[in-house]
Write a protein that holds these residues in place. Sequence first.
Motif, PDB file in Angstrom:
ATOM      1  N   LEU A  32      55.398 -11.324  10.708  1.00 37.95           N
ATOM      2  CA  LEU A  32      54.393 -12.179  11.348  1.00 37.95           C
ATOM      3  C   LEU A  32      54.292 -13.472  10.564  1.00 37.95           C
ATOM      4  CD1 LEU A  32      52.065 -12.684  13.379  1.00 37.95           C
ATOM      5  CD2 LEU A  32      50.535 -11.548  11.741  1.00 37.95           C
ATOM      6  N   THR A  33      54.456 -14.589  11.254  1.00 34.51           N
ATOM      7  CA  THR A  33      54.392 -15.903  10.606  1.00 34.51           C
ATOM      8  C   THR A  33      53.441 -16.801  11.396  1.00 34.51           C
ATOM      9  OG1 THR A  33      56.641 -15.740   9.760  1.00 34.51           O
ATOM     10  CG2 THR A  33      55.692 -17.939   9.900  1.00 34.51           C
ATOM     11  N   ILE A  34      52.527 -17.449  10.699  1.00 36.80           N
ATOM     12  CA  ILE A  34      51.548 -18.338  11.332  1.00 36.80           C
ATOM     13  C   ILE A  34      51.479 -19.633  10.535  1.00 36.80           C
ATOM     14  CG2 ILE A  34      49.125 -18.675  11.938  1.00 36.80           C
ATOM     15  CD1 ILE A  34      48.875 -15.682  12.287  1.00 36.80           C
ATOM     16  N   ASN A  35      51.470 -20.758  11.260  1.00 41.30           N
ATOM     17  CA  ASN A  35      51.253 -22.074  10.651  1.00 41.30           C
ATOM     18  C   ASN A  35      50.125 -22.776  11.411  1.00 41.30           C
ATOM     19  OD1 ASN A  35      53.644 -22.618   8.634  1.00 41.30           O
ATOM     20  ND2 ASN A  35      54.511 -21.607  10.429  1.00 41.30           N
ATOM     21  N   HIS A  36      49.231 -23.386  10.674  1.00 40.68           N
ATOM     22  CA  HIS A  36      48.124 -24.107  11.316  1.00 40.68           C
ATOM     23  C   HIS A  36      47.949 -25.470  10.663  1.00 40.68           C
ATOM     24  CE1 HIS A  36      44.438 -24.750  13.571  1.00 40.68           C
ATOM     25  NE2 HIS A  36      43.864 -25.150  12.437  1.00 40.68           N
ATOM     26  N   GLN A  37      47.824 -26.491  11.509  1.00 38.91           N
ATOM     27  CA  GLN A  37      47.633 -27.859  11.051  1.00 38.91           C
ATOM     28  C   GLN A  37      46.158 -28.219  11.232  1.00 38.91           C
ATOM     29  OE1 GLN A  37      50.621 -29.812  10.403  1.00 38.91           O
ATOM     30  NE2 GLN A  37      49.484 -31.551   9.600  1.00 38.91           N
ATOM     31  N   PHE A  38      45.394 -28.205  10.138  1.00 39.14           N
ATOM     32  CA  PHE A  38      43.994 -28.581  10.234  1.00 39.14           C
ATOM     33  C   PHE A  38      43.845 -30.072  10.533  1.00 39.14           C
ATOM     34  CE2 PHE A  38      43.873 -24.747   7.605  1.00 39.14           C
ATOM     35  CZ  PHE A  38      42.884 -24.016   8.250  1.00 39.14           C
ATOM     36  N   SER A  39      44.667 -30.867   9.862  1.00 35.78           N
ATOM     37  CA  SER A  39      44.657 -32.321  10.033  1.00 35.78           C
ATOM     38  C   SER A  39      45.963 -32.845   9.460  1.00 35.78           C
ATOM     39  CB  SER A  39      43.457 -32.936   9.309  1.00 35.78           C
ATOM     40  OG  SER A  39      43.571 -32.748   7.905  1.00 35.78           O
ATOM     41  N   GLU A  40      46.107 -34.162   9.446  1.00 39.24           N
ATOM     42  CA  GLU A  40      47.293 -34.738   8.834  1.00 39.24           C
ATOM     43  C   GLU A  40      47.328 -34.486   7.332  1.00 39.24           C
ATOM     44  OE1 GLU A  40      47.727 -38.830   9.729  1.00 39.24           O
ATOM     45  OE2 GLU A  40      48.103 -38.517  11.869  1.00 39.24           O
ATOM     46  N   ARG A  41      46.185 -34.159   6.758  1.00 45.97           N
ATOM     47  CA  ARG A  41      46.106 -33.987   5.312  1.00 45.97           C
ATOM     48  C   ARG A  41      46.262 -32.536   4.873  1.00 45.97           C
ATOM     49  NH1 ARG A  41      41.706 -37.462   2.216  1.00 45.97           N
ATOM     50  NH2 ARG A  41      43.113 -36.686   0.586  1.00 45.97           N
ATOM     51  N   ILE A  42      45.901 -31.571   5.718  1.00 45.09           N
ATOM     52  CA  ILE A  42      45.903 -30.173   5.289  1.00 45.09           C
ATOM     53  C   ILE A  42      46.598 -29.302   6.337  1.00 45.09           C
ATOM     54  CG2 ILE A  42      44.510 -28.177   4.643  1.00 45.09           C
ATOM     55  CD1 ILE A  42      42.308 -30.074   3.797  1.00 45.09           C
ATOM     56  N   ASP A  43      47.531 -28.480   5.896  1.00 48.10           N
ATOM     57  CA  ASP A  43      48.125 -27.460   6.752  1.00 48.10           C
ATOM     58  C   ASP A  43      48.346 -26.202   5.928  1.00 48.10           C
ATOM     59  OD1 ASP A  43      51.204 -27.338   5.919  1.00 48.10           O
ATOM     60  OD2 ASP A  43      50.642 -29.454   5.979  1.00 48.10           O
ATOM     61  N   ILE A  44      48.400 -25.068   6.602  1.00 53.74           N
ATOM     62  CA  ILE A  44      48.514 -23.777   5.929  1.00 53.74           C
ATOM     63  C   ILE A  44      49.578 -22.942   6.620  1.00 53.74           C
ATOM     64  CG2 ILE A  44      46.674 -22.753   7.340  1.00 53.74           C
ATOM     65  CD1 ILE A  44      45.899 -21.079   4.874  1.00 53.74           C
ATOM     66  N   GLN A  46      65.351 -14.421   7.055  1.00 53.43           N
ATOM     67  CA  GLN A  46      64.901 -13.029   6.972  1.00 53.43           C
ATOM     68  C   GLN A  46      63.714 -12.733   7.882  1.00 53.43           C
ATOM     69  OE1 GLN A  46      64.085 -12.434   2.838  1.00 53.43           O
ATOM     70  NE2 GLN A  46      66.234 -12.279   2.253  1.00 53.43           N
ATOM     71  N   MET A  47      62.996 -13.765   8.313  1.00 54.89           N
ATOM     72  CA  MET A  47      61.838 -13.556   9.173  1.00 54.89           C
ATOM     73  C   MET A  47      62.226 -13.383  10.641  1.00 54.89           C
ATOM     74  SD  MET A  47      59.518 -13.627   6.895  1.00 54.89           S
ATOM     75  CE  MET A  47      58.029 -13.618   7.870  1.00 54.89           C
ATOM     76  N   MET A  48      63.507 -13.509  10.954  1.00 55.73           N
ATOM     77  CA  MET A  48      63.971 -13.364  12.324  1.00 55.73           C
ATOM     78  C   MET A  48      64.184 -11.893  12.675  1.00 55.73           C
ATOM     79  SD  MET A  48      64.115 -16.464  13.415  1.00 55.73           S
ATOM     80  CE  MET A  48      62.690 -16.784  12.374  1.00 55.73           C
ATOM     81  N   PRO A  49      64.052 -11.505  13.952  1.00 58.84           N
ATOM     82  CA  PRO A  49      64.290 -10.109  14.336  1.00 58.84           C
ATOM     83  C   PRO A  49      65.741  -9.706  14.100  1.00 58.84           C
ATOM     84  CG  PRO A  49      64.062 -11.499  16.274  1.00 58.84           C
ATOM     85  CD  PRO A  49      63.683 -12.344  15.100  1.00 58.84           C
ATOM     86  N   GLY A  50      65.935  -8.459  13.681  1.00 56.20           N
ATOM     87  CA  GLY A  50      67.284  -7.950  13.425  1.00 56.20           C
ATOM     88  C   GLY A  50      67.815  -8.262  12.055  1.00 56.20           C
TER      89      GLY A  50
END
Length: 890
Positions: free
Chosen positions: A751-763, A243-247
């Motif tokens: 809008l989708t965002i992923n961030h890898q702070f470290s091997e232990r934490i990602d959001i 569902q997050m894809m265009p169209g």
Amino acid sequence: MKIIHSDNLHIRTFLLACLLTYAINNMAQNPDSQLTFTLRNASLKEFVKLIENSTGYSFVYGEEVKIRKKISLNVQKDSLYNVLDKVFSHENITYQFSGRYILLKKKKESQTESRKFTISGYVTDAISSETLIGTNILESNLKQGTSTNPYGYYSITLPEGQTSIRFSYLGYTTELRTFFLQQDTLLNIRMKDANLLKEVVIVSDKAESGNLATQMGAIEIPITQIKKTPSILGEADVMKAIQMMPGVQAGVDGSAGLYIRGGGPDQNLILLDGVPIYNVDHMFGFFSVFTPEAVKKVTLFKSSFPARFGGRLSSVVDVRTNDGDMEKYHGTFSIGLLTSKVNLEGPIVKGKTSFNISARRSYLDLIAKPFMPDDEKYSYYFYDINAKINHKFSDRSRLFLSVYNGKDHFSANFDDTTDFKDGNNMNWGNTIVSARWNYIFNNRLFSNTTVAFNNYNMDINTYTHNQYPNNQNILLINRYSANYSSGISDWNYQIDFDYNPTPTHHIKFGTGYLYHRFRPEVMTSKITDQENETIQRDTVYNSISNSQIEGHEISAYAEDNFQICSRLRINYGLHLSLFHVQKQNYFSLQPRLSARYQLNKSVAFKAAYTQMSQYVHLLSSTPISMPTDLWVPVTQNIKPMRSNQYSLGGYYTGIQGWEFSVEGYYKDMRNVLEYKDGISFLGSSSGWENKVEMGKGRSTGIEFMVQKTAGKTTGWLAYTLSKSDRKFAKGGINNGERFPYKYDRRHNMNLTINHQFSERIDIGASWVFYTGGTTTIPEEKTSVIYPGNSSHNSAFGDYFPKGLPNIGEASYIENRNNYRLPSSHRLNIGINFNKKTKHGIRTWNISLYNVYNEMNPTFVYRSKNNAQHAIIKKYTILPLIPSFTYTYKF
């Protein structure tokens, strides 16, 4: 004497030198003379100079004579003939001796067809032996390539000579194989995990998906992205990621439904390991049946459909499941607020046979049971089971056995006293059993044969038990039970071939047969009257609408992904289908064409035309998925739906780690169905052909997508501007005037965002915004009296005396879909805390659904305030919802 003697000496010396020079030259210019030398990455000029100094020959050639690859040779006492053969046999160069000269010429087209050989094999994970779908394979010298098919197999035909092949796959270390190709070669590749941060790549460079692929509107969605997309109650979902894809639109807020480019949910062909699945929803459409732990790859086609797919108008969702680890045992266990899941896989016979099994169950019924009153019991749960066995007979033959079973269960039971009991039980779900056999006839021809059974069934049971004494103190007992069921089942036989004659042609062809058995509704009821121990009446009633419809569908297809030149590649194909139902035959010839033009390394353009036909319909009147929605086929009166879609797009990848795309489309549809004015469907297919009208539909739109594909921060922004409407014959629905489709939404942004702070934490975070769809709401309502023979429903139902006038309520509606719902927007956030333990990886996920508690409308309805004026109210069922999930991977 001395002078004469001196002159004779000089003459003799001169003659001797001439003879010696002639002898040396003739010896050096002998092509069979033995040479010994070493060259590393030499140019043509350097090679020519060495041979001229060693042999006395002189080379003659023009500027058009060039080599593709630097020359590396280690020659030990070899002839000049053999040396020249080694250097020029795999080049576009021919040589010829002419006296003391060697003439080099560019080969003519007829000469360039040197001997060719085929390299083929499987690409697998080095540890688990799991096949890797869509691995990129590129020959470095010729810049020709291919990719592995859905079973991890590849085949590429190249000219004889020095060959360097590069194998690359997201998250794995690139493998390079360099050798001299002089015969057909079996080359199985085992790729090693890169042990690096796995980037989120939404559109990848594959043969059928991605910016550089020939197919347009084809998107591969990585499983890592599906698991990281925040969703309701932390339940990762394949459909929510799509569902997050265009169209693509979601329908009702929070649901897992797919409304793609102006089409309905029944216009999506959803495949589980190549087998169509009809009901993909749990919990009335808010979750899908796909457990992410069981899934290996998900590909969405929404623009140019490959010719092998048919039967739907709007999209194809191709879901492939894991085959199982052939080397060692491992698994995953997960527990959350809504469900618990487990996945296990490993070898049955190491290196030969493996298994993979996943199971998921919700437990709201177990949690709520202690809090239920004794006289009222409600229960709801769902479960999924995926199981697969993968057996390798040899490098040429493999067998896959797969089973899926999923079910939803709802019950409501009331027991006020010992004298009165009643209740309802509702069950619905899918069962799929399939066997697939891969066989390699030769290194250019791959086949897959599938035999499958698919069944969707919905069953409702209602019962009442009433007992009381009459005036004579006789115990009267009345029992009533009813069963309502519907469903559809298929037997599917399919054989598909992949044929790779040259690197510029990737040909697919095949044929299939589908036997459909539709059961729109089967209704039976039983009434029992009893006095004390004596049964007075025991009667079974069968509904007159009980029916079973059989359909036969035969299809055949052929398609070719053809590279015309280095810049232009096209995919053209043809899909043929024949559907037989109720002594009526419907034939369809569906051409498919897509093209990609690579302007330069960073810019590409695509165009596509697709024609589709659809032979099944889903009857539904509710905005959410209900188990009472019924599948029905085309009939003698209802024709197949057909569509033509035209698409054009541009793509830019010039900024490292970024991708930009824009796609525009126009789609026209024929024979689409809508319910007639004043009629709706609610769980009964009786006379459904008289309740609908066939008309036309059209959909236009433009889709933008910007995505960051590399680094610790990844994600994308997708925006769609679209319009969709329907039109029916004059005098019919909406009096023949165009009206907006119920999911006509002008603006849709994700809008989708992923961030890898470290091997232990990602959001991970996602924000969605879309303008409201449409619905039909009466402007006015009034009480009216209908004649006794009227078919309109009485306000008093069946209790009103027959043959007398009925009192009912009439609604005045000027236009279909006359009310546009408010816009909706929502922010979801999920955080993962990972920790390596002695035996695996532990992950805590904390998610917030609808972070700022926006009260988006699930549906709206007409109401009245104290002044009796009509007002529109909205109803919201998904406010802020926090959740947590614990996962252990071992």
